[in-house]
Structure formats: C-alpha cells, structure tokens
Design an enzyme around this catalytic site. Sequence first.
Site, mmCIF file in Angstrom:
data_model
loop_
_atom_site.group_PDB
_atom_site.id
_atom_site.type_symbol
_atom_site.label_atom_id
_atom_site.label_comp_id
_atom_site.label_asym_id
_atom_site.label_seq_id
_atom_site.Cartn_x
_atom_site.Cartn_y
_atom_site.Cartn_z
ATOM 1 C CD GLN A 69 -2.818 1.314 2.378
ATOM 2 O OE1 GLN A 69 -3.358 2.374 2.627
ATOM 3 N NE2 GLN A 69 -3.028 0.258 3.140
ATOM 4 C CD GLU A 110 -1.859 2.228 8.223
ATOM 5 O OE1 GLU A 110 -1.573 2.456 7.043
ATOM 6 O OE2 GLU A 110 -1.948 3.130 9.073
ATOM 7 C CG ASP A 160 0.512 0.840 4.695
ATOM 8 O OD1 ASP A 160 1.707 0.795 5.016
ATOM 9 O OD2 ASP A 160 -0.234 -0.141 4.743
ATOM 10 N N GLY A 171 -7.589 20.774 18.652
ATOM 11 C CA GLY A 171 -7.190 22.176 18.554
ATOM 12 C C GLY A 171 -7.684 22.990 19.733
ATOM 13 N N GLY A 172 -7.701 24.287 19.570
ATOM 14 C CA GLY A 172 -8.063 25.185 20.674
ATOM 15 C C GLY A 172 -9.563 25.404 20.817
HETATM 16 N N1 CAO Z 1 11.572 -10.465 -8.956
HETATM 17 C C1 CAO Z 1 12.197 -11.265 -8.082
HETATM 18 N N2 CAO Z 1 12.139 -11.086 -6.743
HETATM 19 C C2 CAO Z 1 11.363 -10.072 -6.303
HETATM 20 C C3 CAO Z 1 10.693 -9.193 -7.172
HETATM 21 C C4 CAO Z 1 10.814 -9.434 -8.567
HETATM 22 N N3 CAO Z 1 10.202 -8.665 -9.453
HETATM 23 N N4 CAO Z 1 10.030 -8.289 -6.426
HETATM 24 C C5 CAO Z 1 10.283 -8.574 -5.140
HETATM 25 N N5 CAO Z 1 11.084 -9.638 -5.050
HETATM 26 C C6 CAO Z 1 11.638 -10.257 -3.859
HETATM 27 C C7 CAO Z 1 12.516 -9.333 -3.055
HETATM 28 O O1 CAO Z 1 13.764 -9.185 -3.648
HETATM 29 C C8 CAO Z 1 12.552 -10.043 -1.724
HETATM 30 O O2 CAO Z 1 13.545 -11.062 -1.772
HETATM 31 P P1 CAO Z 1 14.706 -11.230 -0.654
HETATM 32 O O3 CAO Z 1 13.995 -11.341 0.643
HETATM 33 O O4 CAO Z 1 15.372 -12.485 -1.087
HETATM 34 O O5 CAO Z 1 15.556 -10.044 -0.724
HETATM 35 C C9 CAO Z 1 11.198 -10.742 -1.676
HETATM 36 O O6 CAO Z 1 10.619 -10.582 -2.967
HETATM 37 C C10 CAO Z 1 10.233 -10.231 -0.649
HETATM 38 O O7 CAO Z 1 10.245 -8.803 -0.571
HETATM 39 P P2 CAO Z 1 9.844 -8.113 0.802
HETATM 40 O O8 CAO Z 1 10.710 -8.647 1.884
HETATM 41 O O9 CAO Z 1 9.843 -6.644 0.609
HETATM 42 O O10 CAO Z 1 8.338 -8.599 0.963
HETATM 43 P P3 CAO Z 1 7.601 -9.222 2.231
HETATM 44 O O11 CAO Z 1 6.266 -9.640 1.720
HETATM 45 O O12 CAO Z 1 8.382 -10.264 2.917
HETATM 46 O O13 CAO Z 1 7.439 -7.987 3.223
HETATM 47 C C11 CAO Z 1 6.742 -5.753 3.805
HETATM 48 C C12 CAO Z 1 6.452 -7.013 2.980
HETATM 49 C C13 CAO Z 1 5.709 -4.724 3.377
HETATM 50 C C14 CAO Z 1 6.581 -6.070 5.278
HETATM 51 C C15 CAO Z 1 8.171 -5.248 3.510
HETATM 52 O O14 CAO Z 1 8.317 -5.100 2.140
HETATM 53 C C16 CAO Z 1 8.495 -3.936 4.210
HETATM 54 O O15 CAO Z 1 8.730 -3.884 5.411
HETATM 55 N N6 CAO Z 1 8.553 -2.849 3.439
HETATM 56 C C17 CAO Z 1 8.946 -1.535 3.930
HETATM 57 C C18 CAO Z 1 7.875 -0.920 4.757
HETATM 58 C C19 CAO Z 1 6.585 -0.820 4.013
HETATM 59 O O16 CAO Z 1 6.469 -0.291 2.929
HETATM 60 N N7 CAO Z 1 5.528 -1.272 4.662
HETATM 61 C C20 CAO Z 1 4.203 -1.008 4.154
HETATM 62 C C21 CAO Z 1 3.552 -2.252 3.845
HETATM 63 S S1 CAO Z 1 1.937 -1.914 3.354
HETATM 64 O O17 CAO Z 1 2.085 -0.751 2.339
#
Ligand code: CAO
Length: 476
Positions: A66, A188, A217, A296-297
């Site tokens: 998001q 979030e 988010d 607010g106030g």
């Molecule tokens: N091709 C190949 N690999 C891909 C890819 C693609 N096109 N796109 C993503 N990936 C891979 C990444 O490289 C990652 O691999 P590694 O762990 O081996 O490096 C893997 O997909 C998972 O990515 P991720 O760790 O970002 O995803 P997750 O689902 O495990 O975590 C989240 C999700 C949101 C918790 C994490 O991305 C995060 O903390 N982001 C930053 C904060 C954030 O934006 N939070 C808001 C979430 S809601 O908007």
Amino acid sequence: MAKPRNARKHKNKAAAKKSPRKVIKLASARKSKGKSNGLPRPSSRPYGQAGKALEGVKILDFTHVQSGPTCTQLLGYMGADVIKVERPGVGDITRAQLRDVKGADSLYFTMLNGNKRSITIDSKHPKGKQILERLIKHCDVLVENFAPGALDRMGLTWEHIHKLNPRMIVASVKGFGPGPYEDCKVYENVAQCAGGSASTTGFRDGPPLVTGAQIGDSGTGVHVAFGICAALYQRTRTGRGQKVLCAMQDGVLNLARVKLRDQQRLKHGPLTEYSQYAENIPFGEAVPRAGNDSGGGQPGWVLKCKGWETDPDAYSYFITQAAVWEAICDLIGKPEWKTDPDYAKPPARLPRLRHIFSTIEQWTMTKTKFEVMDICNKLDIPVGPILSMKEIAEEPSLRATGTVVEVDHPTRGKYLTVGNPVKMSDSITEVRRSPLLGEHTEEILSKVLGYSAREIEEIKASGAITAPEKEKAAAA
Ligand code: CAO
C-alpha cells in the site's frame, strides 16, 4: 560559491528545457512581443486542460502493498508515466489479497494502482537485471518499499543506480529510519503504534486504538510523493538525483505532531481542553487518549443525532467555536449562557464542557445529522455529519469533482476508486484503471526500451519475464 559538480552538465538542452526558470523566460519573451507586463499568460485552454503537471516524468515503480503504490498512483494521477515492475506470475501480493471477485484483481490492488503500466521482470534473473538496468537509464525516479536490504540484495545499490543514471531519484519507504529498528519489516498498524498515533487515540479507559485512515501506509506514500516532487525540482538546479527516504514511523509522527505539542505542554500544567481536565482526573506523564476531544483550541465532541438508536453513524461532530458561542446558546435554547459568567467566556467553559456538550446533544438528538449541518452552517457554527462509507460512495458532489471515480476493468467490471484529492487549475487528472499483471510487458520492452522482436523472443525464452508454472498456479 562553487557550483555543484554536475551543474555544468545540466546545461544540456534536455535539462534546460525542463527548468522552470526557462519556462518563465520563454513565456515572458513571447509576451513581450505584445502588450506585456512580463508575466506568463493564463492558459488559453479550458479549466484543467493545459497538460499534466508531471508529464514527461518517468517512474520506475518497484512498489508493492500500500505505502509505495499510494505514492506512485498519485504521481500517475499528476501525469507521470508509471511503469510498475512485478514478479512474473505472482505480481504485487495485493492482487490476490481480500479478493471479492474470483479470478479478478482485488479492489485492494485496483484502487492503489491506477494510471500505471505493468511489466513483469524477475529481478534476480541475469536477463531480468539487464532489463531493469535499461529501465533505470530510461527513468527519472525509482520508487520502492521492499523490506530493508531487499533492493541491495537484487544488486540495485544506490551506488550502482547512481552510476547507471546520475539523474535518477531513488525514493524508499521503510518502517523505521536509521536506528535500532531499521531492519524491521513494518505494516500499517505497527507504524501507527510506533509513530504516537495509537497511544493517543481511543478512550481513556480503553486500550490504544488504531485508526481506519491508513496514515502509516497511505500517509507515508503521500509524504514520499512530496519528497520526490521536491527532489525533481532540486534536480533542475543540480542536474543530480538523490535518495529520498520516508520512514513510516516518521510519517505518522508528522501527522500526530499535535500530540507531541501536548506532551511538551504537560510540563506546564494540565491540558485544559481535554475532557479529563473537566472530570478532575489527574494527568500522567504522557499524553493520554482524548476520545473525541478536538485536537485544537476550539472544544468539540461527537454528538448523537436523530436515529442514533438504530443507525451507528447518526452522529455529528460539533465544535463550540468561541466566535459563534452566542449563536450556539440561542440555537440550543440557552440564551442565558451568553452572559452567565460560568459560560460566557471560553476559559470558564472548559471545566463544564461535559455538561455543555450533553446540553447541545439534547438539541442535536431532535435533528438528523444533515439537518444539524444545514442549520448550523447558516449560523457559521462548524459541525460535520459522521458520514458512512456508503454515504460517501453515493455522494453526488464527490463524483462531480472526480474525488470518487468509477472506472471499468476488463475482468472485474466497474468499480469505484478515489481519484486525485488535489485539484489543479491547469492540470487535469484522468483516472485510468489498474493494469493486469504484465499487461504492458511487450509494449515497454519494444516501445520504451527498444528491444527488437527477436530480442523479445530471447527474453521470453530465458524465463526472465515469465513465471515457472508452479508459481502461476499458486497465484491463480
Ligand atoms: N523479482 C524477483 N524477486 C522479487 C521481485 C521481482 N520482481 N520483487 C520482489 N522480489 C523479492 C525481493 O527481492 C525479496 O527477496 P529477498 O527477501 O530475497 O531479498 C522478496 O521478494 C520479498 O520482498 P519483501 O521482503 O519486501 O516482501 P515481504 O512480503 O516479505 O514484506 C513488507 C512485505 C511490506 C513487510 C516489507 O516489504 C516492508 O517492510 N517494506 C517496507 C515498509 C513498508 O512499505 N511497509 C508497508 C507495507 S503496506 O504498504
């Protein structure tokens, strides 16, 4: 003062064309041929149709879920060309989350990914890396919100990107900024809790509460979009890209800044506008939860309106703004409060707010929330009906302004989305549906990156843009 190292390079034609100073100069030069006062002329086009604010800006959208998608959708609304890179066969995880229509992209995805093109690339495949590098050279901004370190693990370090394209802006959303939690994954509600929102939301006698508005988010996505626009503007002077980071904790805290204000006020005495003060309940060391007290106030509270017994949203927010106190007294049948020393002035009213609001509520309960709005607005009394999402979805004025928009989608049919909340007099927002997974892969490879038909066949055969059958089946 020494010029930045890249400033001279910036004097190439393309960069100069984009400089706002140059635009003003051209406009005034044109003008000076006629009867000019040296100022740019207003657009001769109809309202909102003088082109798009971010036309020509190319975004490499490496976002998911998001926060990041909110940012890139806004940039797309403003006219940027947003190319969303997704994992082959799977795509953004939200395509399949909270699905309401079997086989169709979820509303979670469609409402956050309008005005984008989708290309599938396996970023860990050698050929996929080559395609990404071409995209980096082509684009102005890369936006990502992967878990900390994920971009580096793909080989896309800041140094590498900057070497490929020194003009590129690399914008990231992370849960926390540098510090003890910088490696944590964040969603979030974690951000709402870590940013000071949850501890200050809810009722004093209840647990901390998260809000329905996605301030962690979507709120952070908006902050990042602002950072990107500022970096694009700075680049017109320096010619150089930069890193833009917004941590979700920081974004939430920015939105909760009035509570940090109150934290500091606590040192100097009780927070007199909090109902807790009127109830003689002592304050602790930290800002308490304030229920529906106004931040607010001008004191305010949520009051029942006609029908509250059966309709959970039959309420109005009512603000006892000092400037209209006399009108409020007349309205609720308490003209004597206008001169009574216990009620006439705001400080005298503070310890009596509970009684004041329950007296006003006796009046609001005789009216619907819309009647309260109509009557109070005429008297300049600030009130607001508590609108349900059903009422918002059906509200004609929000449709008329393009804030709520209906779009058509090939697999799910018509759906509502939130259009651009920012309206600009020269730049119209056309809201387009979200793309299907990989819908624009070939178009981007050939038309944007210049791959030949033969090269595209080779890429397809390599597996860099297609998913193994197992993953396709899992995502279906
Ligand atoms: N091709 C190949 N690999 C891909 C890819 C693609 N096109 N796109 C993503 N990936 C891979 C990444 O490289 C990652 O691999 P590694 O762990 O081996 O490096 C893997 O997909 C998972 O990515 P991720 O760790 O970002 O995803 P997750 O689902 O495990 O975590 C989240 C999700 C949101 C918790 C994490 O991305 C995060 O903390 N982001 C930053 C904060 C954030 O934006 N939070 C808001 C979430 S809601 O908007």
